[in-house]
Design a protein around this motif. Sequence first.
Motif, mmCIF file in Angstrom:
data_model
loop_
_atom_site.group_PDB
_atom_site.id
_atom_site.type_symbol
_atom_site.label_atom_id
_atom_site.label_comp_id
_atom_site.label_asym_id
_atom_site.label_seq_id
_atom_site.Cartn_x
_atom_site.Cartn_y
_atom_site.Cartn_z
ATOM 1 N N GLY A 1 0.812 -1.216 0.000
ATOM 2 C CA GLY A 1 0.000 0.000 0.000
ATOM 3 C C GLY A 1 0.839 1.257 0.000
ATOM 4 O O GLY A 1 0.550 2.222 -0.721
ATOM 5 N N HIS A 2 1.912 1.256 0.783
ATOM 6 C CA HIS A 2 2.788 2.427 0.832
ATOM 7 C C HIS A 2 3.479 2.664 -0.502
ATOM 8 O O HIS A 2 3.642 3.808 -0.936
ATOM 9 N N ARG A 3 3.880 1.578 -1.178
ATOM 10 C CA ARG A 3 4.503 1.741 -2.490
ATOM 11 C C ARG A 3 3.509 2.291 -3.499
ATOM 12 O O ARG A 3 3.851 3.104 -4.353
ATOM 13 N N LEU A 4 2.257 1.847 -3.385
ATOM 14 C CA LEU A 4 1.228 2.339 -4.302
ATOM 15 C C LEU A 4 0.903 3.814 -4.050
ATOM 16 O O LEU A 4 0.593 4.552 -4.986
ATOM 17 N N GLN B 1 3.087 6.054 -3.016
ATOM 18 C CA GLN B 1 4.172 6.798 -3.647
ATOM 19 C C GLN B 1 4.017 6.801 -5.166
ATOM 20 O O GLN B 1 4.253 7.824 -5.825
ATOM 21 N N ALA B 2 3.581 5.677 -5.727
ATOM 22 C CA ALA B 2 3.346 5.613 -7.166
ATOM 23 C C ALA B 2 2.227 6.564 -7.574
ATOM 24 O O ALA B 2 2.279 7.191 -8.644
ATOM 25 N N THR B 3 1.212 6.684 -6.730
ATOM 26 C CA THR B 3 0.102 7.597 -7.008
ATOM 27 C C THR B 3 0.582 9.042 -7.056
ATOM 28 O O THR B 3 0.202 9.818 -7.947
ATOM 29 N N LEU B 4 1.436 9.418 -6.116
ATOM 30 C CA LEU B 4 1.972 10.780 -6.099
ATOM 31 C C LEU B 4 2.879 11.020 -7.305
ATOM 32 O O LEU B 4 2.866 12.103 -7.906
ATOM 33 N N HIS C 1 -7.494 0.311 -10.305
ATOM 34 C CA HIS C 1 -6.381 -0.574 -9.931
ATOM 35 C C HIS C 1 -6.173 -0.552 -8.414
ATOM 36 O O HIS C 1 -5.985 -1.602 -7.785
ATOM 37 N N LEU C 2 -6.208 0.634 -7.821
ATOM 38 C CA LEU C 2 -6.046 0.747 -6.373
ATOM 39 C C LEU C 2 -7.164 0.029 -5.631
ATOM 40 O O LEU C 2 -6.925 -0.627 -4.612
ATOM 41 N N ASP C 3 -8.384 0.142 -6.146
ATOM 42 C CA ASP C 3 -9.506 -0.541 -5.498
ATOM 43 C C ASP C 3 -9.289 -2.052 -5.462
ATOM 44 O O ASP C 3 -9.583 -2.708 -4.462
ATOM 45 N N VAL C 4 -8.772 -2.589 -6.557
ATOM 46 C CA VAL C 4 -8.547 -4.037 -6.619
ATOM 47 C C VAL C 4 -7.438 -4.457 -5.662
ATOM 48 O O VAL C 4 -7.586 -5.402 -4.881
ATOM 49 N N VAL C 5 -6.311 -3.732 -5.712
ATOM 50 C CA VAL C 5 -5.154 -4.135 -4.912
ATOM 51 C C VAL C 5 -5.352 -3.850 -3.430
ATOM 52 O O VAL C 5 -4.996 -4.647 -2.567
ATOM 53 N N LEU C 6 -5.929 -2.698 -3.121
ATOM 54 C CA LEU C 6 -6.103 -2.330 -1.721
ATOM 55 C C LEU C 6 -7.395 -2.871 -1.129
ATOM 56 O O LEU C 6 -7.611 -2.793 0.078
ATOM 57 N N GLY C 7 -8.292 -3.380 -1.984
ATOM 58 C CA GLY C 7 -9.555 -3.909 -1.479
ATOM 59 C C GLY C 7 -10.425 -2.828 -0.899
ATOM 60 O O GLY C 7 -11.097 -3.026 0.114
#
Length: 218
Positions: A151-154, A156-159, A188-194
């Motif tokens: 989640g933290h990597r995502l 940073q990727a979002t920013l 994509h975030l919804d799928v990975v982060l649930g």
Amino acid sequence: MREPQQDRSRATRRRLLEACVECLAEVGWSATTVAVVAERAGVSRGAAQHHFPTREELITAALEHMFDERIELTRAELTTLRGATPTETVVARLVEHFTGTLFKAALQVWTAAAADESLRLRVVPLEQKFGRVAYRMAIEALGVQDDDEVGHRLVQATLDLARGLGLADVLTDDSVRRAEVVRAWAGHLDVVLGAGSGAAAGTRGDKANAKAKAPVKT
């Protein structure tokens, strides 16, 4: 009653700083002179030089003002986005920070700082400070737990994505494509982060946790 001199002085100073940021965003680093800023702010050049005797002092003060404004806007967004906010809304708000006047002004300063060591020494700590606030805002708004490395990597990727979309918007209006990218990334975030029912819901099912441990393809 007449406005006290001290209040008038503060108001004039603020107008100059805001005008300087606007000039940086609209006409660039080289064209942002004391005279141009004073005219935009609606004050005399003499009054401008009373507050900021040199161009360097004016731009340095505007730089600090600009970063303070960006941080305050980010903190305000953090309060607004708390709760079960849809992921797409969170991502869109983050992207907005990198497509507005403050970002365009900051971009001009970054470019100048790349060739000016003394300016770079001023800019880097301010950017780092802003980055930390934006990162914390995204973490909380997306409901990412402290021990969630994926989640933290995502986040940073979002920013990083938001910054890239801001750069793409500098020369041409990229709003249509940007909205499509935001929608796709939020999905994509919804799928990975649930977090399908809300970015800051703060809970994930076992299936979502299993997906979070899988390699992320971006």
